[in-house]
Every structure is written in structure tokens, then in C-alpha cells.
Design a protein around this motif. Structure first.
Motif, PDB file in Angstrom:
ATOM      1  N   GLY A   1      -2.007   0.156  -5.957  1.00 18.42           N
ATOM      2  CA  GLY A   1      -1.115   0.885  -5.328  1.00 18.42           C
ATOM      3  C   GLY A   1      -1.419   2.531  -5.042  1.00 18.42           C
ATOM      4  O   GLY A   1      -0.646   3.385  -4.864  1.00 18.42           O
TER       5      GLY A   1
ATOM      6  N   GLU B   1      -2.925   5.774  -2.817  1.00 16.75           N
ATOM      7  CA  GLU B   1      -2.822   6.215  -1.688  1.00 16.75           C
ATOM      8  C   GLU B   1      -4.611   6.432  -1.236  1.00 16.75           C
ATOM      9  O   GLU B   1      -4.975   7.441  -1.900  1.00 16.75           O
ATOM     10  CB  GLU B   1      -2.100   7.335  -1.561  1.00 16.75           C
ATOM     11  CG  GLU B   1      -2.038   7.713  -0.098  1.00 16.75           C
ATOM     12  CD  GLU B   1      -1.429   9.162   0.191  1.00 16.75           C
ATOM     13  OE1 GLU B   1      -1.461  10.005   0.974  1.00 16.75           O
ATOM     14  OE2 GLU B   1      -0.291   9.387  -0.586  1.00 16.75           O
TER      15      GLU B   1
ATOM     16  N   ASP C   1      -1.952   8.871  -8.310  1.00 20.38           N
ATOM     17  CA  ASP C   1      -1.323   8.888  -6.860  1.00 20.38           C
ATOM     18  C   ASP C   1      -2.127   8.396  -5.933  1.00 20.38           C
ATOM     19  O   ASP C   1      -1.698   8.090  -4.940  1.00 20.38           O
ATOM     20  CB  ASP C   1      -0.768  10.460  -7.001  1.00 20.38           C
ATOM     21  CG  ASP C   1       0.346  10.798  -8.093  1.00 20.38           C
ATOM     22  OD1 ASP C   1       1.189  10.041  -8.359  1.00 20.38           O
ATOM     23  OD2 ASP C   1      -0.036  11.926  -8.711  1.00 20.38           O
ATOM     24  N   ALA C   2      -3.337   9.079  -5.773  1.00 19.76           N
ATOM     25  CA  ALA C   2      -4.291   8.805  -4.504  1.00 19.76           C
ATOM     26  C   ALA C   2      -5.595   8.637  -5.111  1.00 19.76           C
ATOM     27  O   ALA C   2      -5.965   8.985  -6.262  1.00 19.76           O
ATOM     28  CB  ALA C   2      -3.957   9.724  -3.635  1.00 19.76           C
TER      29      ALA C   2
ATOM     30  N   GLU D   1      -1.157  12.834   0.878  1.00 21.28           N
ATOM     31  CA  GLU D   1      -1.638  13.635   2.178  1.00 21.28           C
ATOM     32  C   GLU D   1      -0.562  14.535   2.921  1.00 21.28           C
ATOM     33  O   GLU D   1      -0.957  15.685   3.191  1.00 21.28           O
ATOM     34  CB  GLU D   1      -2.085  12.599   3.141  1.00 21.28           C
ATOM     35  CG  GLU D   1      -2.925  13.196   4.520  1.00 21.28           C
ATOM     36  CD  GLU D   1      -3.804  12.307   5.114  1.00 21.28           C
ATOM     37  OE1 GLU D   1      -4.239  12.333   6.078  1.00 21.28           O
ATOM     38  OE2 GLU D   1      -3.846  11.043   4.718  1.00 21.28           O
ATOM     39  N   SER D   2       0.577  14.127   2.882  1.00 19.38           N
ATOM     40  CA  SER D   2       1.865  14.846   3.391  1.00 19.38           C
ATOM     41  C   SER D   2       1.865  16.072   2.777  1.00 19.38           C
ATOM     42  O   SER D   2       2.128  17.118   3.082  1.00 19.38           O
ATOM     43  CB  SER D   2       2.906  14.128   3.791  1.00 19.38           C
ATOM     44  OG  SER D   2       2.767  13.142   4.764  1.00 19.38           O
TER      45      SER D   2
ATOM     46  N   MET E   1       0.797  -1.421   0.054  1.00 18.11           N
ATOM     47  CA  MET E   1       0.064  -0.031  -0.131  1.00 18.11           C
ATOM     48  C   MET E   1       0.807   1.265   0.114  1.00 18.11           C
ATOM     49  O   MET E   1       2.014   1.292   0.592  1.00 18.11           O
ATOM     50  CB  MET E   1      -0.827  -0.138   0.988  1.00 18.11           C
ATOM     51  CG  MET E   1      -1.553   1.321   1.356  1.00 18.11           C
ATOM     52  SD  MET E   1      -2.808   1.710  -0.123  1.00 18.11           S
ATOM     53  CE  MET E   1      -4.116  -0.057   0.218  1.00 18.11           C
ATOM     54  N   ALA E   2       0.535   2.206  -0.887  1.00 16.91           N
ATOM     55  CA  ALA E   2       1.244   3.652  -0.886  1.00 16.91           C
ATOM     56  C   ALA E   2       1.203   4.249   0.554  1.00 16.91           C
ATOM     57  O   ALA E   2       0.107   4.215   1.260  1.00 16.91           O
ATOM     58  CB  ALA E   2       0.516   4.310  -1.945  1.00 16.91           C
ATOM     59  N   LYS E   3       2.394   4.926   0.884  1.00 13.84           N
ATOM     60  CA  LYS E   3       2.596   5.593   1.846  1.00 13.84           C
ATOM     61  C   LYS E   3       1.945   6.916   1.777  1.00 13.84           C
ATOM     62  O   LYS E   3       1.060   7.202   0.777  1.00 13.84           O
ATOM     63  CB  LYS E   3       4.091   5.800   2.395  1.00 13.84           C
ATOM     64  CG  LYS E   3       4.834   4.757   2.569  1.00 13.84           C
ATOM     65  CD  LYS E   3       6.368   5.009   2.893  1.00 13.84           C
ATOM     66  CE  LYS E   3       6.993   3.649   3.019  1.00 13.84           C
ATOM     67  NZ  LYS E   3       8.677   3.824   3.223  1.00 13.84           N
ATOM     68  N   SER E   4       1.592   7.792   3.013  1.00 12.67           N
ATOM     69  CA  SER E   4       0.879   8.852   2.846  1.00 12.67           C
ATOM     70  C   SER E   4       1.715  10.006   2.199  1.00 12.67           C
ATOM     71  O   SER E   4       1.819  11.189   2.977  1.00 12.67           O
ATOM     72  CB  SER E   4       0.468   9.196   4.317  1.00 12.67           C
ATOM     73  OG  SER E   4      -0.447   8.287   4.885  1.00 12.67           O
ATOM     74  N   ILE E   5       2.182   9.727   1.012  1.00  9.02           N
ATOM     75  CA  ILE E   5       2.953  10.816   0.395  1.00  9.02           C
ATOM     76  C   ILE E   5       1.989  12.093  -0.275  1.00  9.02           C
ATOM     77  O   ILE E   5       2.349  13.388   0.187  1.00  9.02           O
ATOM     78  CB  ILE E   5       3.308  10.234  -0.830  1.00  9.02           C
ATOM     79  CG1 ILE E   5       4.411   9.001  -0.375  1.00  9.02           C
ATOM     80  CG2 ILE E   5       4.171  11.227  -1.449  1.00  9.02           C
ATOM     81  CD1 ILE E   5       5.067   8.306  -1.440  1.00  9.02           C
TER      82      ILE E   5
ATOM     83  N   LEU F   1      -7.540   8.341   0.512  1.00  5.70           N
ATOM     84  CA  LEU F   1      -7.591   9.469   1.516  1.00  5.70           C
ATOM     85  C   LEU F   1      -8.856   9.405   1.998  1.00  5.70           C
ATOM     86  O   LEU F   1      -9.856   9.723   1.129  1.00  5.70           O
ATOM     87  CB  LEU F   1      -7.496  10.821   0.662  1.00  5.70           C
ATOM     88  CG  LEU F   1      -5.994  11.126  -0.055  1.00  5.70           C
ATOM     89  CD1 LEU F   1      -6.138  12.291  -0.999  1.00  5.70           C
ATOM     90  CD2 LEU F   1      -4.648  11.011   0.883  1.00  5.70           C
TER      91      LEU F   1
END
Length: 249
Positions: A124, A126, A93-94, A7-8, A1-5, A128
Motif C-alpha cells: 500500500g 504511494e 508512506d510512499a 504528493e498532495s 493502492m494508496a491515494k496521492s496523500i 511517486l
């Protein structure tokens, strides 16, 4: 799973800009080449993210091609905004992993999410976690999502749903007047939601001028979603004007 890129990134953009601008590209309205050019222009105009989707998007192949085309031309995040499981495609991306909390059909509250979740994991994307609230009536989101639209004059109802979203662990709330809405979400409603929700507040629908945008930004919106303005031939200059109003440029 994608990291919180993503959101950050959005949090860091908030610290720098204040209120952000997201531009919605409807894959069934925009041709692939047109959407690519629009994406480049709005990135240069100051948009922080591009949403791809819409409440009636059903052509997955076309949507996937739009996402791929945009991805080649911009550096800002591409976030899927699905109206159904057909809106979950690779290469973004998300995804606004949304529950239409004021729908009268359980499908849009949890069932579509259960059907779409394996694809989100596989691609993959992210996620939200988003409480999606339809405000008012008569738009595609209201009709397709079987929503019991929250009246514009009842901000406390939106606040109650948003508080429930906070307690459920959702980090995003999207107040949606709907594509082409004749009336945007009110600043009073945004203020009411802001008073109880400490996460990320998106507001969309009917935002066509700088004064409306500034009123929503001042009330506590973290991001404004602009879609129909550009679909209907609105100029990039208008987007720049809105950016200037909400970000003090």
C-alpha cells in the motif's frame, strides 16, 4: 493502492515554504535508535520528509525495522528511496518509484521496477513516479547503478532526460550527485531542468552549507536532500541554517 496523500502534502508544503528539505537516512549506516532520534530532530528542524534507503541497502529486515522505528516518532512522511528491490519494505508512506534513466543496465531502468511493483501494491505504498539521474562519477549510486554519469558541465543533457521524463508522465526528477559527492549538482543544471520540467525537482549529493543550498533553491529546486552531512556528524544547527537560507526563515 494508496491515494496521492504524500504528493498532495508535498505540494502544499511547497506553497508554504518554497524549497523543502528532505533528510536521507541510510538504514545500513544508522542504528535503529540513532535513526529514531535523528528523525525527531530533523522534523523539529523543519524537514518536510524523511527518505529511507540508499544505493547499497540490502538488508530488508533491518530497513523495515528502521522504517517502523521512525514511523512511531514523526508525523512527516517517510518515503522509501530504494536502490534495488530489497529497498521495498512495508510501513512507509510512499516510495520514490524511480527509473535510473541514464543507467547502461536495463535492470535499473525497468526490470527492477517490474520486480518491485507487486510489493509496492501489496504494501500500500504511494508511488511517486521519478526519473532518477546520476550526475558525475565515482559515487555508490554511479557504481551500483551502472550509470553513465551526466557531466556537471553538460546541463542540457540533464534537461533532455528530464523532458523525456515529463513526456513519459513522470512527475518527479531527482538530480543525484551521489552520497558523499565532492561536488554538488550545479545551479545551471537545475535551471536547465526547471526550464523544461514542470514537476517536482529533487537535488541531492554534496550539499553541506547554506550558500550551496540557496544557490540550488534559487535555481528552481523544489527539495534538497541532505544525507551525508548528518551521517558524518554534522549538527542539526547546520540543517536549521540551511533551512533558513532556502526558506527565508
Amino acid at each position: 493502492m494508496a491515494k496521492s496523500i504524500v504528493e498532495s502534502f508535498l505540494k502544499s508544503e511547497l506553497e508554504k515554504k518554497g524549497t523543502l528539505l528532505f533528510v536521507l537516512i541510510d538504514s545500513e549506516v544508522s542504528e535503529i535508535e540513532t535513526s529514531q532520534n535523528l528523525a525527531k530532530q530533523v522534523e523539529q528542524a523543519g524537514a518536510s520528509a524523511i527518505l529511507v534507503g540508499g544505493s547499497s541497502a540490502t538488508n530488508q529486515i533491518e530497513m523495515s525495522q528502521v522504517v517502523q522505528g521512525i514511523k512511531k516518532n514523526v508525523k512527516i512522511p517517510i518515503i522509501l528511496f530504494p536502490g534495488n528491490v530489497t529497498g521495498v519494505v512495508p510501513d512507509a508512506d510512499a516510495i520514490l518509484f524511480s527509473s535510473l534513466m541514464n543507467s547502461e543496465n536495463p535492470y535499473f531502468i525497468t526490470q527492477a521496477q517490474a520486480l518491485g511493483a507487486p510489493s509496492v501494491l501489496k504494501f500500500g505504498l504511494e508511488p511517486l513516479p521519478t526519473a532518477y539521474l546520476v550526475i558525475g562519477e565515482g559515487t555508490s549510486a554511479w557504481f551500483v547503478g551502472s550509470a553513465r554519469g551526466i557531466p556537471h558541465e553538460k546541463p542540457k543533457i540533464a534537461a533532455a532526460y528530464s523532458l523525456a521524463a515529463r513526456f513519459l508522465g513522470m512527475r518527479f526528477v531527482y538530480l543525484e550527485a551521489g552520497s558523499g559527492a565532492t561536488r554538488p549538482v550545479t545551479p545551471d543544471m537545475v535551471r536547465a531542468v526547471r526550464s523544461v520540467f514542470d514537476g517536482f525537482i529533487l537535488v541531492g549529493g554534496g550539499i553541506r552549507d547554506a550558500d550551496t543550498a540557496k544557490g540550488l533553491a534559487d535555481a528552481g529546486a523544489d527539495a534538497l536532500v541532505i544525507g551525508t552531512l548528518l551521517e558524518k556528524g554534522g549538527s542539526i544547527e547546520k540543517l536549521v541554517e540551511i533551512a533558513g537560507a532556502v526558506q527565508g526563515i
